[in-house]
Structures are given as C-alpha cells and as structure tokens.
Design a protein around this motif. Structure first.
Motif, PDB file in Angstrom:
ATOM      1  N   ASP A 144       0.651-101.874 -82.608  1.00  0.00           N
ATOM      2  CA  ASP A 144      -0.679-101.781 -83.202  1.00  0.00           C
ATOM      3  C   ASP A 144      -1.293-103.165 -83.446  1.00  0.00           C
ATOM      4  OD1 ASP A 144      -2.933-100.746 -84.468  1.00  0.00           O
ATOM      5  OD2 ASP A 144      -1.974-100.773 -86.430  1.00  0.00           O
ATOM      6  N   ARG A 145      -2.548-103.327 -83.020  1.00  0.00           N
ATOM      7  CA  ARG A 145      -3.279-104.571 -83.242  1.00  0.00           C
ATOM      8  C   ARG A 145      -4.544-104.338 -84.056  1.00  0.00           C
ATOM      9  NH1 ARG A 145      -2.966-107.888 -77.461  1.00  0.00           N
ATOM     10  NH2 ARG A 145      -0.754-107.505 -77.039  1.00  0.00           N
ATOM     11  N   ALA A 146      -4.632-103.154 -84.670  1.00  0.00           N
ATOM     12  CA  ALA A 146      -5.882-102.748 -85.309  1.00  0.00           C
ATOM     13  C   ALA A 146      -5.868-102.890 -86.824  1.00  0.00           C
ATOM     14  CB  ALA A 146      -6.208-101.302 -84.926  1.00  0.00           C
ATOM     15  N   THR A 147      -5.084-103.815 -87.355  1.00  0.00           N
ATOM     16  CA  THR A 147      -5.079-104.054 -88.797  1.00  0.00           C
ATOM     17  C   THR A 147      -5.474-105.509 -89.068  1.00  0.00           C
ATOM     18  OG1 THR A 147      -2.713-104.619 -88.772  1.00  0.00           O
ATOM     19  CG2 THR A 147      -3.293-102.321 -89.218  1.00  0.00           C
ATOM     20  N   GLY A 148      -5.627-105.830 -90.345  1.00  0.00           N
ATOM     21  CA  GLY A 148      -5.994-107.190 -90.722  1.00  0.00           C
ATOM     22  C   GLY A 148      -7.492-107.420 -90.821  1.00  0.00           C
ATOM     23  N   TYR A 149      -8.271-106.344 -90.747  1.00  0.00           N
ATOM     24  CA  TYR A 149      -9.722-106.481 -90.803  1.00  0.00           C
ATOM     25  C   TYR A 149     -10.218-106.547 -92.246  1.00  0.00           C
ATOM     26  CZ  TYR A 149     -10.037-105.452 -85.814  1.00  0.00           C
ATOM     27  OH  TYR A 149      -9.910-105.509 -84.457  1.00  0.00           O
ATOM     28  N   ARG A 150     -11.392-107.141 -92.395  1.00  0.00           N
ATOM     29  CA  ARG A 150     -12.102-107.164 -93.668  1.00  0.00           C
ATOM     30  C   ARG A 150     -13.446-106.478 -93.494  1.00  0.00           C
ATOM     31  NH1 ARG A 150      -9.230-111.999 -93.613  1.00  0.00           N
ATOM     32  NH2 ARG A 150      -8.067-112.420 -95.546  1.00  0.00           N
ATOM     33  N   GLU A 151     -14.004-106.012 -94.592  1.00  0.00           N
ATOM     34  CA  GLU A 151     -15.295-105.336 -94.536  1.00  0.00           C
ATOM     35  C   GLU A 151     -16.329-106.239 -93.873  1.00  0.00           C
ATOM     36  OE1 GLU A 151     -18.510-103.078 -97.479  1.00  0.00           O
ATOM     37  OE2 GLU A 151     -16.792-104.185 -98.330  1.00  0.00           O
ATOM     38  N   GLY A 152     -17.045-105.691 -92.913  1.00  0.00           N
ATOM     39  CA  GLY A 152     -18.065-106.457 -92.219  1.00  0.00           C
ATOM     40  C   GLY A 152     -17.594-107.119 -90.942  1.00  0.00           C
ATOM     41  N   ASP A 153     -16.264-107.107 -90.698  1.00  0.00           N
ATOM     42  CA  ASP A 153     -15.748-107.683 -89.456  1.00  0.00           C
ATOM     43  C   ASP A 153     -16.167-106.827 -88.263  1.00  0.00           C
ATOM     44  OD1 ASP A 153     -14.481-109.734 -90.775  1.00  0.00           O
ATOM     45  OD2 ASP A 153     -12.455-108.909 -90.566  1.00  0.00           O
ATOM     46  N   LEU A 154     -16.309-107.458 -87.104  1.00  0.00           N
ATOM     47  CA  LEU A 154     -16.536-106.692 -85.895  1.00  0.00           C
ATOM     48  C   LEU A 154     -15.287-105.894 -85.584  1.00  0.00           C
ATOM     49  CD1 LEU A 154     -18.504-106.260 -83.396  1.00  0.00           C
ATOM     50  CD2 LEU A 154     -16.939-107.801 -82.204  1.00  0.00           C
ATOM     51  N   ARG A 155     -15.431-104.594 -85.433  1.00  0.00           N
ATOM     52  CA  ARG A 155     -14.280-103.728 -85.157  1.00  0.00           C
ATOM     53  C   ARG A 155     -14.148-103.434 -83.665  1.00  0.00           C
ATOM     54  NH1 ARG A 155     -10.429-102.233 -84.013  1.00  0.00           N
ATOM     55  NH2 ARG A 155      -9.245-100.363 -84.486  1.00  0.00           N
ATOM     56  N   GLY A 156     -15.261-103.387 -82.963  1.00  0.00           N
ATOM     57  CA  GLY A 156     -15.223-103.077 -81.543  1.00  0.00           C
ATOM     58  C   GLY A 156     -16.609-102.691 -81.071  1.00  0.00           C
ATOM     59  N   ALA A 157     -16.676-101.790 -80.094  1.00  0.00           N
ATOM     60  CA  ALA A 157     -17.967-101.349 -79.577  1.00  0.00           C
ATOM     61  C   ALA A 157     -17.804-100.032 -78.837  1.00  0.00           C
ATOM     62  CB  ALA A 157     -18.563-102.400 -78.635  1.00  0.00           C
ATOM     63  N   VAL A 158     -18.889 -99.289 -78.765  1.00  0.00           N
ATOM     64  CA  VAL A 158     -18.971 -98.149 -77.859  1.00  0.00           C
ATOM     65  C   VAL A 158     -19.520 -98.704 -76.551  1.00  0.00           C
ATOM     66  CG1 VAL A 158     -20.027 -95.924 -77.385  1.00  0.00           C
ATOM     67  CG2 VAL A 158     -19.383 -96.519 -79.729  1.00  0.00           C
ATOM     68  N   SER A 159     -18.830 -98.435 -75.468  1.00  0.00           N
ATOM     69  CA  SER A 159     -19.197 -98.988 -74.169  1.00  0.00           C
ATOM     70  C   SER A 159     -19.585 -97.870 -73.203  1.00  0.00           C
ATOM     71  CB  SER A 159     -18.027 -99.788 -73.588  1.00  0.00           C
ATOM     72  OG  SER A 159     -18.324-100.293 -72.304  1.00  0.00           O
ATOM     73  N   VAL A 160     -20.766 -98.001 -72.598  1.00  0.00           N
ATOM     74  CA  VAL A 160     -21.254 -97.019 -71.635  1.00  0.00           C
ATOM     75  C   VAL A 160     -21.577 -97.746 -70.327  1.00  0.00           C
ATOM     76  CG1 VAL A 160     -22.969 -95.241 -71.126  1.00  0.00           C
ATOM     77  CG2 VAL A 160     -22.256 -95.644 -73.501  1.00  0.00           C
ATOM     78  N   LYS A 161     -21.190 -97.143 -69.225  1.00  0.00           N
ATOM     79  CA  LYS A 161     -21.458 -97.708 -67.902  1.00  0.00           C
ATOM     80  C   LYS A 161     -22.087 -96.634 -67.025  1.00  0.00           C
ATOM     81  CE  LYS A 161     -19.012 -99.864 -63.991  1.00  0.00           C
ATOM     82  NZ  LYS A 161     -17.667-100.324 -63.515  1.00  0.00           N
ATOM     83  N   ILE A 162     -23.271 -96.936 -66.489  1.00  0.00           N
ATOM     84  CA  ILE A 162     -24.011 -95.976 -65.685  1.00  0.00           C
ATOM     85  C   ILE A 162     -24.394 -96.601 -64.353  1.00  0.00           C
ATOM     86  CG2 ILE A 162     -26.108 -94.578 -65.519  1.00  0.00           C
ATOM     87  CD1 ILE A 162     -26.099 -94.342 -68.541  1.00  0.00           C
ATOM     88  N   ALA A 163     -24.012 -95.963 -63.243  1.00  0.00           N
ATOM     89  CA  ALA A 163     -24.398 -96.444 -61.918  1.00  0.00           C
ATOM     90  C   ALA A 163     -25.884 -96.169 -61.703  1.00  0.00           C
ATOM     91  CB  ALA A 163     -23.567 -95.756 -60.845  1.00  0.00           C
ATOM     92  N   LEU A 164     -26.597 -97.165 -61.217  1.00  0.00           N
ATOM     93  CA  LEU A 164     -28.043 -97.039 -60.998  1.00  0.00           C
ATOM     94  C   LEU A 164     -28.342 -96.729 -59.525  1.00  0.00           C
ATOM     95  CD1 LEU A 164     -29.309-100.113 -63.053  1.00  0.00           C
ATOM     96  CD2 LEU A 164     -29.182 -97.727 -63.792  1.00  0.00           C
ATOM     97  N   PRO A 165     -29.433 -96.039 -59.259  1.00  0.00           N
ATOM     98  CA  PRO A 165     -29.820 -95.801 -57.866  1.00  0.00           C
ATOM     99  C   PRO A 165     -30.225 -97.120 -57.219  1.00  0.00           C
ATOM    100  CG  PRO A 165     -31.554 -95.093 -59.375  1.00  0.00           C
ATOM    101  CD  PRO A 165     -30.365 -95.422 -60.223  1.00  0.00           C
ATOM    102  N   ALA A 166     -30.207 -97.150 -55.901  1.00  0.00           N
ATOM    103  CA  ALA A 166     -30.597 -98.363 -55.189  1.00  0.00           C
ATOM    104  C   ALA A 166     -32.062 -98.671 -55.447  1.00  0.00           C
ATOM    105  CB  ALA A 166     -30.350 -98.181 -53.696  1.00  0.00           C
ATOM    106  N   ARG A 167     -32.379 -99.948 -55.501  1.00  0.00           N
ATOM    107  CA  ARG A 167     -33.759-100.364 -55.718  1.00  0.00           C
ATOM    108  C   ARG A 167     -34.588-100.059 -54.470  1.00  0.00           C
ATOM    109  NH1 ARG A 167     -34.526-105.204 -59.673  1.00  0.00           N
ATOM    110  NH2 ARG A 167     -36.556-105.128 -58.654  1.00  0.00           N
ATOM    111  N   ALA A 168     -35.845 -99.663 -54.706  1.00  0.00           N
ATOM    112  CA  ALA A 168     -36.712 -99.310 -53.591  1.00  0.00           C
ATOM    113  C   ALA A 168     -37.094-100.525 -52.748  1.00  0.00           C
ATOM    114  CB  ALA A 168     -37.980 -98.646 -54.127  1.00  0.00           C
ATOM    115  N   ASP A 169     -37.039-101.739 -53.354  1.00  0.00           N
ATOM    116  CA  ASP A 169     -37.459-102.936 -52.648  1.00  0.00           C
ATOM    117  C   ASP A 169     -36.330-103.587 -51.872  1.00  0.00           C
ATOM    118  OD1 ASP A 169     -36.021-103.746 -54.820  1.00  0.00           O
ATOM    119  OD2 ASP A 169     -37.484-105.203 -55.550  1.00  0.00           O
ATOM    120  N   ARG A 170     -35.155-102.928 -51.808  1.00  0.00           N
ATOM    121  CA  ARG A 170     -34.033-103.488 -51.047  1.00  0.00           C
ATOM    122  C   ARG A 170     -33.946-102.861 -49.670  1.00  0.00           C
ATOM    123  NH1 ARG A 170     -29.118-104.129 -55.501  1.00  0.00           N
ATOM    124  NH2 ARG A 170     -30.033-105.891 -56.603  1.00  0.00           N
TER     125      ARG A 170
END
Length: 211
Positions: free
Chosen positions: A185-211
């Motif tokens: 476990d590496r998820a201890t040692g935090y204090r209030e207000g510390d950065l805990r992590g993030a929600v990460s979303v990845k979405i493939a985009l359609p090809a650009r019309a100008d390509r």
C-alpha cells in the motif's frame, strides 16, 4: 420546536463522512492547452465531464450504503476494489476509458500511465501553490489518432485521513485490514488538502475534416 430524529441525524453524519472520505473535487477553474476552435473537442469534453461525474457519484453512493452497515473496513474495499469494477463497467457501457489514478496507489490498477504521471506531478505542485484547476484537458495524438485526455484532480478531505492519513490517524483495525490485503500500500501519509489523485478519461476523437 421540532428535533430531528436519530435516523435523520445519523444519515446526516454519514453524508458528511462521505463528503470527507470520498475524493473531493479541486475548487478552481478549468485549465487547458487545447485550442477550443477544434469542433471535435466540445462534444468529447461534455462526455468526459459526464462520465467523470457519474463515476464519482456512483462510488460515493456505494460508500454511503457500506457505511450505513457500519465500519471503515467495507469502505476500504469499495474505494480500492469495487471502484475499479465500476470503472470497467463504465468503459464497457460507454466505449470510453475512465478510471481513478494516483501516484500514491492502493490498488495496482490505479497506477497512472506516463501521461497521467506527469499530470499528477504537475497537479501536486499546483495544489501546493494554491493554483490547482478543477479540470485539465488537451488533445494528444497517440498511435496515429487524436485523443481527448481529461483529468479531474482530487484532493483529500478530512475524513479521508481515517484510511489515507498519517499512521496515528488510521484506526488500528483499518491498519490491520490494509496490511493484510494491501501489503504494498502506498495510499497513506496524506494530510487534508493534499492531492490524492485524479479521475482520468480518454476519448478517441474522429479524424479532422481538414486532414
């Protein structure tokens, strides 16, 4: 004068607890390096925000239900294991990639990729400098295709410290559960207000019309 019932008070306490133990959204403006003139970005960004919010809300709801049964032990499992299953369900249902990531992970499935690692290190610095944005997004080209990379930073609330704080803040029975189930476990040692992590979303985009 009417007084609230015990059940109502208990419910309010649990809701307050969830607000603390659940990862909290960074209270700031959004930040992006992406040029908004790209017509593909806005629809994908709307989806990313919706998916991120739905994942957070569902995990919070399960945590509340578990805490109503009593104890932190089940909450630990919800936060570190069940949340991953929920993310996988979202991925299947939406065709998008969504997960929670952290440099201080408990579940190895939360280990960030190279892009996320760089972002989390930057978020940590910005958080300490009191200029962390509530979201970050940009278009990245990967494997010959453009993708929207969206991250919503999460900071530790006060009640998070019951499972993620300094050793003296974590109840002994929770410590025992963590040592048994998460020896690395590496998820201890935090204090209030510390950065805990993030929600990460990845979405493939359609090809650009100008390509």
């Amino acid at each position: 004068m009417r007084f609230a019932s015990r059940s109502t008070i208990r419910k309010a306490v649990l809701v307050a607890f969830i607000a603390g133990i659940g990862w909290l959204l960074a209270p700031a403006e959004s930040s992006s390096t992406q040029v908004r003139q790209d017509a593909r970005v806005e629809p994908a960004l709307k989806q990313a925000r919706q998916i991120s919010n739905e994942l957070t809300d569902k995990v919070r709801g399960l945590l509340l239900a578990e805490l109503e049964k009593g104890g932190y032990d089940g909450a630990v499992r919800i936060c570190s294991e069940v949340a991953q299953n929920i993310a996988q369900e979202f991925n299947r249902d939406t065709g998008r990639s969504v997960r929670r990531v952290s440099l201080g992970y408990r579940n190895t499935k939360d280990i960030p990729d190279a892009y996320e690692s760089r972002a989390l290190k930057r978020f940590d610095r910005q958080n300490r400098e009191k200029r962390l944005a509530s979201e970050y997004y940009e278009v990245i080209r990967e494997q010959g295709r453009d993708h929207l990379r969206y991250l919503k930073p999460i900071v530790a609330g006060k009640m998070c410290l019951n499972c993620h704080g300094q050793s003296e803040q974590i109840p002994s029975h929770v410590t025992a559960v963590l040592k048994e189930k998460y020896p690395d476990d590496r998820a201890t040692g935090y204090r209030e207000g510390d950065l805990r992590g993030a929600v990460s979303v990845k979405i493939a985009l359609p090809a650009r019309a100008d390509r």
